[in-house]
Design an enzyme around this catalytic site. Structure first.
Site, PDB file in Angstrom:
ATOM      1  NE  ARG A  22     -26.594  21.351  50.533  1.00  0.00           N
ATOM      2  CZ  ARG A  22     -25.408  21.236  49.956  1.00  0.00           C
ATOM      3  NH1 ARG A  22     -24.348  20.958  50.659  1.00  0.00           N
ATOM      4  NH2 ARG A  22     -25.282  21.416  48.666  1.00  0.00           N
ATOM      5  CB  SER A 111     -15.166  12.857  51.725  1.00  0.00           C
ATOM      6  OG  SER A 111     -15.682  13.740  52.669  1.00  0.00           O
ATOM      7  CB  THR A 112     -14.569   9.047  47.752  1.00  0.00           C
ATOM      8  OG1 THR A 112     -15.826   8.432  47.951  1.00  0.00           O
ATOM      9  CG2 THR A 112     -13.629   8.073  47.073  1.00  0.00           C
ATOM     10  CG  PHE A 142     -19.210   0.594  49.494  1.00  0.00           C
ATOM     11  CD1 PHE A 142     -18.251   0.712  48.496  1.00  0.00           C
ATOM     12  CD2 PHE A 142     -18.792   0.281  50.778  1.00  0.00           C
ATOM     13  CE1 PHE A 142     -16.904   0.498  48.768  1.00  0.00           C
ATOM     14  CE2 PHE A 142     -17.446   0.072  51.075  1.00  0.00           C
ATOM     15  CZ  PHE A 142     -16.495   0.180  50.059  1.00  0.00           C
ATOM     16  CG  LEU A 201      -9.976   5.662  45.466  1.00  0.00           C
ATOM     17  CD1 LEU A 201      -8.542   6.142  45.254  1.00  0.00           C
ATOM     18  CD2 LEU A 201     -10.948   6.725  44.979  1.00  0.00           C
ATOM     19  CB  CYS A 256     -18.709   8.193  42.780  1.00  0.00           C
ATOM     20  SG  CYS A 256     -19.507   8.795  44.252  1.00  0.00           S
ATOM     21  NE  ARG A 326     -23.392  15.554  42.883  1.00  0.00           N
ATOM     22  CZ  ARG A 326     -23.140  15.063  44.104  1.00  0.00           C
ATOM     23  NH1 ARG A 326     -22.052  15.435  44.738  1.00  0.00           N
ATOM     24  NH2 ARG A 326     -23.977  14.232  44.675  1.00  0.00           N
TER      25      ARG A 326
HETATM   26  C1  UDX Z   1     -21.972   4.619  42.478  1.00  0.00           C
HETATM   27  C2  UDX Z   1     -21.701   3.254  43.103  1.00  0.00           C
HETATM   28  O1  UDX Z   1     -22.635   2.298  42.586  1.00  0.00           O
HETATM   29  C3  UDX Z   1     -21.802   3.336  44.620  1.00  0.00           C
HETATM   30  O2  UDX Z   1     -21.457   2.084  45.208  1.00  0.00           O
HETATM   31  C4  UDX Z   1     -20.864   4.414  45.120  1.00  0.00           C
HETATM   32  O3  UDX Z   1     -21.002   4.559  46.517  1.00  0.00           O
HETATM   33  C5  UDX Z   1     -21.137   5.736  44.442  1.00  0.00           C
HETATM   34  O4  UDX Z   1     -21.078   5.579  43.014  1.00  0.00           O
HETATM   35  P1  UDX Z   1     -24.137   6.057  41.924  1.00  0.00           P
HETATM   36  O5  UDX Z   1     -23.191   6.983  41.229  1.00  0.00           O
HETATM   37  O6  UDX Z   1     -25.133   6.642  42.858  1.00  0.00           O
HETATM   38  O7  UDX Z   1     -23.309   4.970  42.771  1.00  0.00           O
HETATM   39  O8  UDX Z   1     -24.976   5.252  40.821  1.00  0.00           O
HETATM   40  P2  UDX Z   1     -24.827   3.891  40.003  1.00  0.00           P
HETATM   41  O9  UDX Z   1     -26.084   3.134  40.126  1.00  0.00           O
HETATM   42  O10 UDX Z   1     -23.594   3.164  40.330  1.00  0.00           O
HETATM   43  O11 UDX Z   1     -24.749   4.426  38.501  1.00  0.00           O
HETATM   44  C6  UDX Z   1     -23.676   5.208  38.019  1.00  0.00           C
HETATM   45  C7  UDX Z   1     -23.852   5.497  36.546  1.00  0.00           C
HETATM   46  O12 UDX Z   1     -23.659   4.326  35.763  1.00  0.00           O
HETATM   47  C8  UDX Z   1     -25.239   6.021  36.169  1.00  0.00           C
HETATM   48  O13 UDX Z   1     -25.110   7.055  35.214  1.00  0.00           O
HETATM   49  C9  UDX Z   1     -25.922   4.813  35.583  1.00  0.00           C
HETATM   50  O14 UDX Z   1     -26.947   5.152  34.690  1.00  0.00           O
HETATM   51  C10 UDX Z   1     -24.741   4.141  34.876  1.00  0.00           C
HETATM   52  N1  UDX Z   1     -24.936   2.701  34.659  1.00  0.00           N
HETATM   53  C11 UDX Z   1     -25.083   1.860  35.731  1.00  0.00           C
HETATM   54  C12 UDX Z   1     -24.933   2.193  33.372  1.00  0.00           C
HETATM   55  O15 UDX Z   1     -24.778   2.940  32.408  1.00  0.00           O
HETATM   56  N2  UDX Z   1     -25.073   0.835  33.189  1.00  0.00           N
HETATM   57  C13 UDX Z   1     -25.222  -0.032  34.238  1.00  0.00           C
HETATM   58  O16 UDX Z   1     -25.334  -1.241  33.987  1.00  0.00           O
HETATM   59  C14 UDX Z   1     -25.222   0.495  35.535  1.00  0.00           C
END
Ligand code: UDX
Length: 464
Positions: A22, A111-112, A142, A201, A256, A326
């Site tokens: 990596r 890390s969370t 975030f 969380l 997450c 993931r």
């Molecule tokens: C999330 C949080 O948004 C972020 O603040 C935190 O730090 C990490 O977790 P992430 O997992 O990168 O971020 O993506 P995010 O845009 O939140 O989407 C998460 C999932 O929800 C995706 O599978 C997305 O497709 C889904 N989603 C999101 C929906 O199905 N509908 C929505 O309206 C928004």
């Protein structure tokens, strides 16, 4: 860390990892993750004040501030299995920091982690400190994938939690000074350690809860003839609710949401709050329900069986603009279809064949491990092929299943795709990206989550 390096030319940032491939990738032209804008930031700073090294101990020993961003997967064995966060990687990082340190350090939890982890880490550090002073801060991240660089350039807020002692306050100020290079100070929130840990969380639980709420509504929309898009739009106009995060989908994924909610559930149970625990658990259960419901819709509309039928899977990443898989809902949907003996042809513009193979063949506990502890070659699944083109995936298929909202899926030539498919030709849109009316005019039978049902689907039971 790359953004910190970019915004703080006076600070030297060294990113260390025990997994050498990596680090080699971070030092090459092909970064190990796909994230829009990241290449540019890394290129601007690498070799100036941003370095990548496998020499973990040396650089930790030299640092004033150590950010710990090791993974904290859900435990798969022992106490709290399936819910609690596995802190083994965090603990070994803390022991290593204690071992190699010769000067005082601020150790930042990036890390969370479960609430009160800082306390455990503090104990490990101070019991092995040899007189060195360690200050622990919680600084949860975030950012969302796909928009990470913009989120970091312009965060809604930065959260820093620390001890309310004079040394604790000094450490908080030191980290605040780093962010203040580019974040307006009124957006930097300082709290005690536990509030910072719990806020992370809580934020993810609230976001995921919105998606499960709108997904639960999508099932009711399908049953009643309402359109979930119109319902989301109408409720989102209420400023107390707001328009964001109300897109119905095949389910949320990502590293997450599920992990953090399960972690929250476990913490509630451990604190004697079973009602609170089951309230949050339901957010994850509705997400599972949504994936199962989607597979059942597919199977039931295709004459109750997909056995031996080719299905094109468009998109495998958990959302667009990332190669990350993931907890992607695509895993559950593909496994559901494979369980019914479908033949899958998968296309995703950013996810490698090897990654999809891993996701579909390996157990979750293996996938959560760092790469160097994962089995080297995943077993190939006979019923799955991988293609580098949506048209190729759809050729000769009975159905198309859209699982990631990649922009390119909106503008495909669906007439061409239709002409090359078996009839009746089905489109199952798990992300509401296609123009349903246009596709129906072409001749497709279309299922789009939470939208009024195609006449064909109305006569089919929702549960296969
Ligand atoms: C999330 C949080 O948004 C972020 O603040 C935190 O730090 C990490 O977790 P992430 O997992 O990168 O971020 O993506 P995010 O845009 O939140 O989407 C998460 C999932 O929800 C995706 O599978 C997305 O497709 C889904 N989603 C999101 C929906 O199905 N509908 C929505 O309206 C928004």
């Amino acid at each position: 860390m790359a953004v910190i390096a970019l915004k703080c030319p006076d600070i030297e940032v060294v990113v260390v990892d025990i997994f050498e491939p990596r680090i080699i990738a971070w030092n090459s032209d092909h970064l190990p993750i796909y994230e829009p804008g990241l290449d540019d930031v890394v290129k601007q700073c690498r070799g100036k004040n941003l370095f990548f090294s496998k020499d973990v101990e040396k650089h930790v020993a030299e640092a004033d501030i150590v950010f710990v961003s090791v993974n904290t997967p859900t435990k798969t064995q022992g106490l709290g299995a399936g819910k609690a966060a596995d802190l083994a990687y965090w603990e070994s990082a803390a022991r290593m920091i204690a071992d190699v340190s010769k000067t005082d350090k601020i150790v930042v939890e990036k890390s969370t982690v479960p609430v009160k982890t800082a306390e455990a880490i503090e104990k490990i550090l101070t019991h092995n400190s040899k007189g060195i002073n360690f200050q622990i801060l919680s600084n949860p991240e975030f950012l969302a994938e796909g928009t990470a660089i913009q989120d970091l350039f312009n965060p809604d807020r930065v959260l820093i939690g620390g001890r309310e002692t004079p040394e604790g306050k000094k450490a908080i100020q030191a980290l605040k000074d780093v962010y203040a290079h580019w974040v307006p100070v009124e957006r930097i929130i300082c709290t005690n350690l536990w509030s910072a840990e719990l806020s992370k969380l809580a934020a993810n639980a609230f976001l995921a809860q919105r998606i499960s709420s709108v997904n639960a509504m999508s099932a009711l929309c399908e049953a009643t003839g309402a359109d979930v898009f119109q319902v989301s739009h109408a409720i989102g106009k209420d400023t107390r609710i707001g328009p964001k995060f109300l897109n119905a989908s095949v389910g949320f994924g990502g590293s997450c949401f599920q992990k953090d909610i399960l972690n929250l559930v476990y913490i509630c149970e451990c604190n004697g709050l079973p009602e609170v625990a089951s309230y949050w658990k339901q957010v994850v259960q509705v997400n599972e329900y949504q994936k199962t419901r989607f597979v059942n819709r597919m199977v039931s509309s295709m004459f109750n069986t997909v056995s031996g039928k080719k299905i094109a899977i468009l998109g495998f990443a958990f959302k667009k603009d990332t190669g990350d898989t993931r907890e992607t809902p695509a895993i559950g949907v593909c496994q559901g279809l494979l369980g019914d003996k479908a033949i899958l042809s998968i296309y995703d513009p950013q996810v490698s064949q090897e990654q999809i193979q891993r996701d579909l063949s390996m157990h979750k506990s293996e996938l959560d491990r760092p790469p160097h502890l994962q089995p080297a070659s995943p077993t190939a699944i006979k019923q799955v092929t991988f293609v580098w083109d949506a048209y190729e995936a759809a050729k000769g298929a009975h159905g198309i299943c859209i699982l990631t909202e990649w922009d390119e899926f909106k503008t495909l030539d669906y007439q061409k795709i239709y002409d090359d498919m078996q009839k009746p030709a089905f489109v199952f849109d798990g992300r509401n990206v296609v123009d349903v009316d246009k596709l129906r005019q072409i001749g497709f039978i279309v299922y789009s989550i939470g939208k009024p049902l195609d006449a064909w689907l109305k006569d089919m039971p929702a549960v296969a």
